[in-house]
Design a protein around this motif. Structure first.
Motif, PDB file in Angstrom:
ATOM      1  N   ASN A 315      -0.787  45.208  41.963  1.00  0.00           N
ATOM      2  CA  ASN A 315      -0.872  45.441  40.526  1.00  0.00           C
ATOM      3  C   ASN A 315      -0.929  44.069  39.853  1.00  0.00           C
ATOM      4  O   ASN A 315       0.059  43.335  39.837  1.00  0.00           O
ATOM      5  CB  ASN A 315       0.358  46.223  40.047  1.00  0.00           C
ATOM      6  CG  ASN A 315       0.465  46.291  38.530  1.00  0.00           C
ATOM      7  OD1 ASN A 315      -0.508  46.048  37.819  1.00  0.00           O
ATOM      8  ND2 ASN A 315       1.647  46.611  38.033  1.00  0.00           N
ATOM      9  N   ASP A 317      -0.357  42.627  37.234  1.00  0.00           N
ATOM     10  CA  ASP A 317       0.412  42.662  35.991  1.00  0.00           C
ATOM     11  C   ASP A 317       0.491  41.247  35.412  1.00  0.00           C
ATOM     12  O   ASP A 317       1.062  40.348  36.034  1.00  0.00           O
ATOM     13  CB  ASP A 317       1.812  43.191  36.299  1.00  0.00           C
ATOM     14  CG  ASP A 317       2.712  43.290  35.081  1.00  0.00           C
ATOM     15  OD1 ASP A 317       2.401  42.671  34.042  1.00  0.00           O
ATOM     16  OD2 ASP A 317       3.742  43.981  35.167  1.00  0.00           O
ATOM     17  N   SER A 341       1.108  49.212  35.026  1.00  0.00           N
ATOM     18  CA  SER A 341       2.144  49.788  35.881  1.00  0.00           C
ATOM     19  C   SER A 341       1.925  51.279  36.087  1.00  0.00           C
ATOM     20  O   SER A 341       2.020  51.784  37.209  1.00  0.00           O
ATOM     21  CB  SER A 341       3.520  49.537  35.262  1.00  0.00           C
ATOM     22  OG  SER A 341       4.540  50.124  36.033  1.00  0.00           O
ATOM     23  N   ASN A 345       0.992  53.121  39.659  1.00  0.00           N
ATOM     24  CA  ASN A 345       1.797  54.198  40.244  1.00  0.00           C
ATOM     25  C   ASN A 345       0.956  55.430  40.534  1.00  0.00           C
ATOM     26  O   ASN A 345       1.126  56.081  41.571  1.00  0.00           O
ATOM     27  CB  ASN A 345       2.958  54.544  39.319  1.00  0.00           C
ATOM     28  CG  ASN A 345       4.008  53.451  39.263  1.00  0.00           C
ATOM     29  OD1 ASN A 345       4.120  52.648  40.190  1.00  0.00           O
ATOM     30  ND2 ASN A 345       4.773  53.400  38.179  1.00  0.00           N
TER      31      ASN A 345
END
Length: 370
Positions: A315, A317, A341, A345
């Protein structure tokens, strides 16, 4: 051998009602916080889940196992070579004259992993850098020089306005016009999308971190910054005819061909803000005369398919940051982190459940065609 008689019930320690009430309050507070984040208590509130739902709707369908945005791309690997010039701005280890390995991803805008490269206006670079002091820095950059809108709510409204109309399969021009009228700052982005030349390769594209971050050096001095990755490969523009005739996967094919002849490089150029520069509005550029510092070079050495490569389960991020780098007051930056996020998921749930095109490279989606 002596035996221990069980204590009478009346002598056993008991939890008193204040203790039990304290535990209940903690559990209730945790449940309340979870419900608030999920948006259950405020159905009209814009949550990361609601935003991700809008992205999925805008894609027209859900591509299981793929990223909900920038779904088409490839994994890349290499290193960042610091030149020491960034040390005055930030204490992050990778700015020292060292090599820091990364796992990265080059991608195009859009929600389909089977889209045509010649139709993708936006190109992106993401990096996960792991320095030798155990710190990690994740970056997510795009080819546009500034963000399209000034707020998270406007970003969401843009996503909704661009969703395809079920009757036509295309965005509703009336909704798009209403969005543009409500957000006049979007006109600058629309002009860039229409008029800026399209690079012929991922290798000659400039990638911009349009959000503001804060660098902190060892003396505790702070600097608001933005950065870009500027290619060593000479720029070349595509004509409209070339875009129409281009192979659907020409970017990944071009990248693989170039890497046969050696690594590809981009300089990381940091722009340092001055007082009064807008740090909380990514749709506003900073003046050209701001100080620019070249702090190192991104070097890509290899590429692999994203369905089997090391980037698949990362991810990217943008708020995973090392010591010496901090987020800013830019609300879009925090929103990107939260939506990434949720998307991550959902994608991992697809893969873990075996309902994922990413596991096989074949479509596994709702009503999808390759």
């Amino acid at each position: 051998m002596p035996t221990t008689e069980p204590r009478p019930a009346s002598h056993r320690p008991r939890r008193t009602w204040p203790a039990l009430l304290g535990i209940a309050l903690i559990v209730a507070a945790a449940a309340l916080a979870f419900a608030w984040v999920a948006g259950w208590l405020t159905p009209g509130r814009l949550t990361p889940q609601r935003f991700t739902d809008a992205i999925e709707t805008g894609n027209g369908q859900i591509y299981r196992g793929f990223r909900r945005a920038h779904a088409k791309g490839v994994c890349v690997a290499g290193y960042f070579e610091g030149n020491g010039h960034g040390v005055a701005l930030s204490s992050a280890r990778l700015f020292a004259p060292v090599r820091t390995p990364f796992v990265g991803r080059l991608s195009v805008g859009g929600g389909s992993p089977y889209g045509l490269d010649g139709k993708a206006r936006v190109r992106s670079m993401a990096l996960e850098l792991n320095s030798d002091d155990g710190q990690q820095w994740r970056m997510a950059m795009n080819s546009f020089p500034f963000f399209g809108v000034a707020s998270v709510q406007a970003f969401y409204e843009q996503t909704v306005a661009n969703a395809p109309d079920p009757a036509t399969g295309q965005p509703d021009p009336v909704k798009q016009a209403a969005f543009a009228s409500a957000h006049p700052e979007f006109a600058r982005f629309a002009a860039w999308a229409k008029n800026a030349p399209w690079p012929t390769s991922w290798a000659n594209t400039t990638y911009n971190g349009v959000n503001t971050f804060r660098f902190v050096n060892r003396a505790g001095e702070q600097h608001d910054v933005r950065w870009s990755m500027q290619p060593h490969t000479a720029f070349a523009a595509m004509s409209p005819g070339q875009r129409e005739a281009a192979d659907g996967n020409f970017l990944s094919e071009d990248l693989a061909t170039r890497l046969v002849h050696g690594p590809l490089r981009w300089d990381m150029v940091v722009t340092v803000a001055e007082p009064g520069d807008p740090t909380g509005d990514p749709s506003q550029s900073w003046p050209e005369d701001r100080r620019h510092v070249t702090v190192g070079t991104v070097v890509i050495e290899s590429t692999t398919a994203q369905t089997t490569g090391a980037c698949r389960d990362i991810n990217y991020d943008p708020l995973v940051l090392p010591t010496g780098v901090e987020g800013s007051d830019d609300p879009v930056l925090a929103a990107r982190s939260a939506v990434y996020s949720v998307s991550f998921n959902r994608r991992q749930h697809d893969i873990a459940g075996g309902n994922a095109a990413a596991a096989t490279g074949q479509p596994a989606m709702q009503g999808a065609k390759p």
